[in-house]
Design a protein around this motif. Structure first.
Motif, short mmCIF file in Angstrom:
data_model
loop_
_atom_site.label_atom_id
_atom_site.label_comp_id
_atom_site.label_asym_id
_atom_site.label_seq_id
_atom_site.Cartn_x
_atom_site.Cartn_y
_atom_site.Cartn_z
N MET A 1 0.50 -0.99 -0.02
CA MET A 1 -0.14 -0.02 0.16
C MET A 1 0.99 1.37 0.04
N SER A 2 0.53 2.41 -0.89
CA SER A 2 1.37 3.24 -0.94
C SER A 2 0.62 4.44 0.00
N PHE A 3 1.26 4.93 0.96
CA PHE A 3 0.92 6.12 1.86
C PHE A 3 1.81 7.40 1.40
N ALA A 4 1.07 8.39 1.31
CA ALA A 4 1.63 9.84 0.84
C ALA A 4 2.64 10.13 1.86
N TRP A 5 2.54 9.80 3.18
CA TRP A 5 3.26 10.56 4.21
C TRP A 5 4.42 9.45 4.46
N ALA A 6 4.65 8.48 3.91
CA ALA A 6 5.87 7.46 4.09
C ALA A 6 7.08 8.30 3.64
N LYS A 7 7.99 7.97 4.42
CA LYS A 7 9.27 8.50 4.16
C LYS A 7 9.76 7.79 2.91
N GLN A 8 10.42 8.59 2.14
CA GLN A 8 11.14 8.22 0.79
C GLN A 8 12.82 7.90 1.00
N TYR A 9 13.25 6.80 0.33
CA TYR A 9 14.63 6.62 0.59
C TYR A 9 15.25 7.49 -0.22
N GLU A 10 16.51 8.14 0.34
CA GLU A 10 17.05 9.28 -0.15
C GLU A 10 18.57 8.78 -0.36
N PRO A 11 19.28 8.18 -1.23
CA PRO A 11 20.70 7.89 -1.07
C PRO A 11 21.49 9.25 -0.89
N LYS A 12 22.59 9.09 0.16
CA LYS A 12 23.35 10.47 0.30
C LYS A 12 24.80 10.58 -0.08
N THR A 13 25.04 9.62 -0.52
CA THR A 13 26.62 9.28 -1.22
C THR A 13 26.50 9.08 -2.76
N ALA A 14 27.58 9.68 -3.46
CA ALA A 14 27.57 9.04 -4.85
C ALA A 14 27.61 7.55 -5.07
N PHE A 15 28.12 6.83 -4.22
CA PHE A 15 28.14 5.41 -4.54
C PHE A 15 26.61 4.88 -3.98
N THR A 16 26.00 5.16 -3.05
CA THR A 16 24.43 4.74 -2.83
C THR A 16 23.80 5.42 -4.02
N GLN A 17 23.98 6.56 -4.55
CA GLN A 17 23.10 7.02 -5.74
C GLN A 17 23.29 5.98 -6.87
N TRP A 18 24.60 5.65 -7.04
CA TRP A 18 24.81 4.76 -8.30
C TRP A 18 24.25 3.54 -8.16
N ILE A 19 24.20 3.06 -6.94
CA ILE A 19 23.65 1.61 -6.62
C ILE A 19 22.08 1.61 -6.74
N ASP A 20 21.55 3.06 -6.25
CA ASP A 20 20.33 3.14 -6.23
C ASP A 20 19.63 3.19 -7.73
N GLU A 21 20.37 3.63 -8.66
CA GLU A 21 20.10 3.79 -10.14
C GLU A 21 20.14 2.54 -10.82
N LYS A 22 21.18 1.95 -10.48
CA LYS A 22 21.66 0.61 -11.18
C LYS A 22 20.82 -0.71 -10.52
N LEU A 23 20.84 -0.96 -9.27
CA LEU A 23 20.00 -1.97 -8.68
C LEU A 23 19.41 -1.53 -7.42
N PRO A 24 18.26 -0.90 -7.27
CA PRO A 24 17.94 -0.37 -6.25
C PRO A 24 17.47 -1.29 -5.05
N LEU A 25 18.27 -2.31 -4.69
CA LEU A 25 18.29 -3.01 -3.52
C LEU A 25 17.99 -2.32 -2.23
N PRO A 26 18.91 -1.50 -1.85
CA PRO A 26 18.79 -0.73 -0.65
C PRO A 26 17.24 -0.09 -0.55
N ARG A 27 16.80 0.61 -1.72
CA ARG A 27 15.53 1.15 -1.85
C ARG A 27 14.34 0.08 -1.35
N LEU A 28 14.53 -1.21 -2.02
CA LEU A 28 13.60 -2.15 -1.80
C LEU A 28 13.68 -2.73 -0.22
#
Length: 458
Positions: A1-28
């Motif tokens: 279920m999607s809740f509008a108030w749920a916190k969204q995953y925000e990668p904070k480093t260049a490496f985690t941003q790259w991982i989130d773009e290529k294989l979003p496992l941490p986001r999952l």
């Protein structure tokens, strides 16, 4: 279920941003079990058993893979290989006891998980698929556990396999060929042991796949809760992490204390002593019983002692053995029908007074009786008690539950989860995201499933 108030995953480093773009496992992971997954704020400790079941599955897979490295699936050496594991492999005794007792604790957790679902009607819309996949997992667990019970090749392993595989012979037309194909002969032998070992090793990974589907299906409507009322506002939920990771961690600690107490201080308490005697086809044990977690269904199987015949004739319609097999499998298959048998608009047993009485004073004593009777001797008065308990078991699900769901008058439901936790006069959005819920007496036709807000009374 999607809740509008749920916190969204925000990668904070260049490496985690790259991982989130290529294989979003941490986001999952973040959205599945982290702060990005809002959960009803009123879950009690009965909701710990899902996490405990997942832990038990991982524990069984890890210990099972290591044990398989030292086990030999051959009737001439299988029993000796268990002794080799116990005596010669480093910490082999601990692995063996951890795996054997882990199966018992896995089933204990699953039974509590299932009966929590019965009481809180976790099978009702919109969570039918979660329930159906859960029943599939239970059936796969039973098959896996039965095949694992055969592997030590002790007396109870051999004779248990002979009795259970013999049930397939009761099926008309295809029964005997199916039994021969399953066993690999006319009685449990080396082919049987090889087949069961292969399937016992494979099925846990199939279970893991269905568990992933089970969790996926759970995250579509979101978790249920003790009130049965759906989430309406931000204040109804808290992030899964850290609130429920801490709560589940506490429950896991209690579980591990009990589990390790059995592994180290009473490792054989839940097993059968005859299984420490090597299998002998020429010596039948005095009492052939499965593991304790099969007892209710074994009691149902043994409850049928007479053939179904045409009245006033000797013409047999269904033999007693086939009746027992049908009843044993139907005892689990009836769970698939629960979303449609229970038509009450209210989910939680807390608000269903008549349902609660039949649950606590009918179904629970019936199941406890079946657990006891499944391990008792197949003689009177246990057979009569098994027949009574079996009759009530099916009557509860097929007759009592549908009738009760139609005639009982449920108690009033709270407007929201927040009201149920904090009282009637609590603002709907304590963190700024909700609205003030209307007073109880200004609401009419409140939907039992906690759906959209109702119309104000005129």
């Amino acid at each position: 279920m999607s809740f509008a108030w749920a916190k969204q995953y925000e990668p904070k480093t260049a490496f985690t941003q790259w991982i989130d773009e290529k294989l979003p496992l941490p986001r999952l992971v973040y959205n599945a079990v982290g702060a990005g997954y809002p959960v009803p704020r009123n879950l009690n400790y009965m909701w710990n058993f899902g996490v405990l079941a997942g832990f038990c599955l991982v524990l069984q897979i890890i210990t099972g893979v290591v044990l398989a490295m030292h086990y030999s699936a051959d009737t001439t050496v299988a029993f000796g290989s268990i002794e080799h594991i116990m005596r010669n492999v480093n910490y082999g005794w601990m692995l063996k006891y951890a795996h054997a007792n882990g199966a018992s604790f896995f089933f204990l957790v699953i039974y509590l998980h299932i009966f929590r679902g019965f009481y809180y009607s976790s099978y009702k819309a919109p969570r039918e698929m979660i329930w159906l996949l859960g029943v599939v997992i239970f059936l796969l667990m039973m098959a896996t556990a039965f095949m694992g019970y055969v592997l030590p090749w002790g007396q109870m392993s051999f004779w248990g396999a002979k009795v259970i595989t013999g049930l397939f012979g009761a099926i008309p037309v295809i029964g005997e060929p199916l039994q021969t194909w399953l066993v690999g002969g006319f009685a449990p032998n080396n082919s049987t042991l090889n087949r069961f070992f292969s399937l016992h090793f494979l099925l846990p990974f199939v279970i893991a796949g269905v568990v992933i589907l089970h969790i996926w299906a759970l995250h579509i409507p979101g978790s249920s809760n003790p009130t049965g009322v759906e989430v309406k506002q931000e204040s109804d939920t808290v992030p899964f992490h850290p609130y429920y990771t801490a709560k589940d961690g506490f429950g896991l600690g209690i579980f591990l204390i009990l589990y390790t107490a059995f592994v180290f201080f009473a490792p054989n308490l839940l097993g059968h002593p005859d299984n420490w005697v090597e299998a002998n086809p020429l010596s039948t044990p005095a009492l052939i019983v499965p593991e304790w977690y099969f007892y209710p269904f074994y009691a149902i199987l043994r409850a049928f002692t007479g053939d179904l015949t045409i009245p006033f004739t000797d013409v047999i319609l269904i033999p007693a053995k086939l009746l027992g097999v049908i009843a044993m499998f139907s005892a689990i298959l009836v769970w698939f029908l629960l979303p449609w048998l229970d038509k009450s608009p209210v989910r939680s047993g807390h608000y269903r007074p008549l349902f609660k009485k039949f649950f606590w004073f009918g179904l629970i004593p019936c199941m406890l009786a079946l657990f006891y009777l499944g391990g008792a001797k197949p003689e009177e008065p246990y057979i009569v008690f098994s027949q009574i308990a079996t009759a009530y078991y099916f009557m509860h699900f097929l007759v009592i539950l549908p009738i009760v769901s139609q005639i009982e008058k449920p108690k009033p439901l709270p407007y929201s989860i927040t009201e149920a936790v904090l009282g009637d006069d609590v603002p709907g959005g304590t963190s700024g995201g909700g609205d003030m819920p209307p007073p109880r007496d200004a609401v009419k036709n409140l939907p039992a499933d906690g759906g959209a807000a109702p119309e104000p009374a005129e």
